[in-house]
Design an enzyme around this catalytic site. Structure first.
Site, mmCIF file in Angstrom:
data_model
loop_
_atom_site.group_PDB
_atom_site.id
_atom_site.type_symbol
_atom_site.label_atom_id
_atom_site.label_comp_id
_atom_site.label_asym_id
_atom_site.label_seq_id
_atom_site.Cartn_x
_atom_site.Cartn_y
_atom_site.Cartn_z
ATOM 1 C CG HIS A 1 -3.295 -40.312 41.056
ATOM 2 N ND1 HIS A 1 -3.168 -41.628 40.713
ATOM 3 C CD2 HIS A 1 -2.363 -40.085 42.031
ATOM 4 C CE1 HIS A 1 -2.211 -42.184 41.448
ATOM 5 N NE2 HIS A 1 -1.714 -41.266 42.250
ATOM 6 C CD GLU B 1 -1.917 -39.872 45.264
ATOM 7 O OE1 GLU B 1 -2.565 -40.928 45.372
ATOM 8 O OE2 GLU B 1 -0.767 -39.820 44.797
ATOM 9 C CG HIS C 1 2.352 -39.342 43.006
ATOM 10 N ND1 HIS C 1 1.328 -40.099 42.496
ATOM 11 C CD2 HIS C 1 3.129 -38.990 41.949
ATOM 12 C CE1 HIS C 1 1.475 -40.206 41.188
ATOM 13 N NE2 HIS C 1 2.556 -39.543 40.818
ATOM 14 C CD GLU D 1 4.022 -41.644 46.589
ATOM 15 O OE1 GLU D 1 3.071 -41.021 47.104
ATOM 16 O OE2 GLU D 1 3.871 -42.503 45.707
HETATM 17 ZN ZN ZN Z 1 -0.115 -41.235 43.582
#
Ligand code: ZN
Length: 327
Positions: free
Chosen positions: A115, A152, A207, A289
């Site tokens: 992101h 995030e 992430h 993640e």
């Molecule tokens: Zn993400």
């Protein structure tokens, strides 16, 4: 989250911060479970947290405003340019900076901070469809955030800075796909292209997830074998699984965190065919993640600078283990 619904903007953290500079010893890969070591052939599935982030919540300045974080300066190396030439700025490509000799000398690692903190200001641009070979997807997404407003995108940059410092200390050339130096993105196809063009020996996309409360733990996402258009992962599936398996095991060792209790059958591994950043990669690549930002217990870890350093350590150990094992 690799893709998800939009979340509200989060105020930008006020300052760059200095991470602990850890001299990292390489350790052998460990396996989490029999399935993690062996052949989890998990099916691609919808993102578990795809709808969990709350677009209506209004985050305020969260722990990111006070917790120590990554520092570009902390990992800057002195210039060794010819006498009389100015030192390259920190934004110079990593290849221009001297690196210490180490176990990863001569290797290139691309680190992809998921992101972008300003994606929310560029809805039109990030919603543009891009070709990921097998289908079309949004250019990029905003990512999720904790309830307290730690985004995030800030988390991924912080961990990426810490990871860069650790890898450079081992001699690796590290390329970030972005460093909070562009208004949005990059788009997922460009993120893949950066790794390909760098001829990276390994790529990791950082992430944190946005799933339901009670869903906890980390997981590493591996590319499925896909073919279509510009996508052909047949040559990277096995090596990416090796990379991801080592990373998952060493992430456990470094952080003490358990593998996800909601995806991957507690192996810490998932395989997906719907992520452009994986489908378009021609070099070994995984996503990680690191935890679930929407779960309070996981959020307490993700917002803690000491834990983020451990997370970066685990990721660096996984990459180091993989690179030592492959020619
Ligand atoms: Zn993400």
């Amino acid at each position: 989250m690799p893709y998800d619904v939009s979340v509200p903007p989060v105020p930008r953290a006020a300052a760059r911060r200095r991470p602990a500079l850890a001299a990292a010893g390489l350790v052998a890969a460990v396996c989490l479970t029999a399935s993690g070591c062996g052949g989890d052939s998990g099916q691609a599935r919808p993102h578990p947290g795809g709808g969990a982030a709350s677009p209506s919540s209004e985050p305020s300045a969260g722990p990111s405003a006070s917790a120590p974080g990554g520092s570009a300066a902390a990992s800057a190396a002195p210039s060794s340019g010819p006498a009389g030439t100015p030192s390259p700025p920190r934004s110079s490509p990593a290849a221009e900076r001297p690196l210490p000799d180490g176990p990863l000398s001569g290797r290139t690692v691309v680190v992809d901070p998921g992101h972008n903190p300003r994606n929310y200001q560029h809805s039109r641009e990030i919603n543009r469809q891009v070709d990921i070979g097998t289908t079309h997807k949004e250019c990029d997404t905003t990512g999720t955030s904790t309830d307290s407003g730690y985004s995030e995108a800030r988390f991924t940059l912080d961990v990426s800075h810490r990871l860069r410092t650790l890898l450079e200390a081992r001699g690796a050339r590290v390329v970030l796909t972005h460093d909070d130096d562009r208004p949005y993105g990059p788009c997922v196809d460009e993120r893949a292209r950066i790794g390909n063009d760098a001829k990276a020996d390994a790529v990791v996309s950082i992430h944190a997830d946005g799933s339901a409360v009670g869903n906890r733990g980390f997981h590493v996402i591996l590319p499925a074998e896909v073919r279509g258009g510009a996508a052909d992962t047949s040559k990277i599936v096995d090596r990416s699984r090796d990379l991801g398996t080592r990373m998952a095991g060493l992430f456990v060792r470094a952080t003490g965190s358990a593998p996800s209790n909601y995806v991957g059958g507690r192996s810490g591994l998932d395989t997906r065919k719907d992520l452009g950043g994986l489908n378009l990669s021609t070099v070994p690549k995984v996503f990680i993640e690191c935890g679930n930002m929407r779960d309070p217990a996981d959020a307490a870890l993700l917002t803690d600078a000491g834990w983020r350093q451990k997370a970066a350590q685990g990721i660096a150990d996984g990459i180091g283990s993989y690179l030592r094992a492959v020619p």
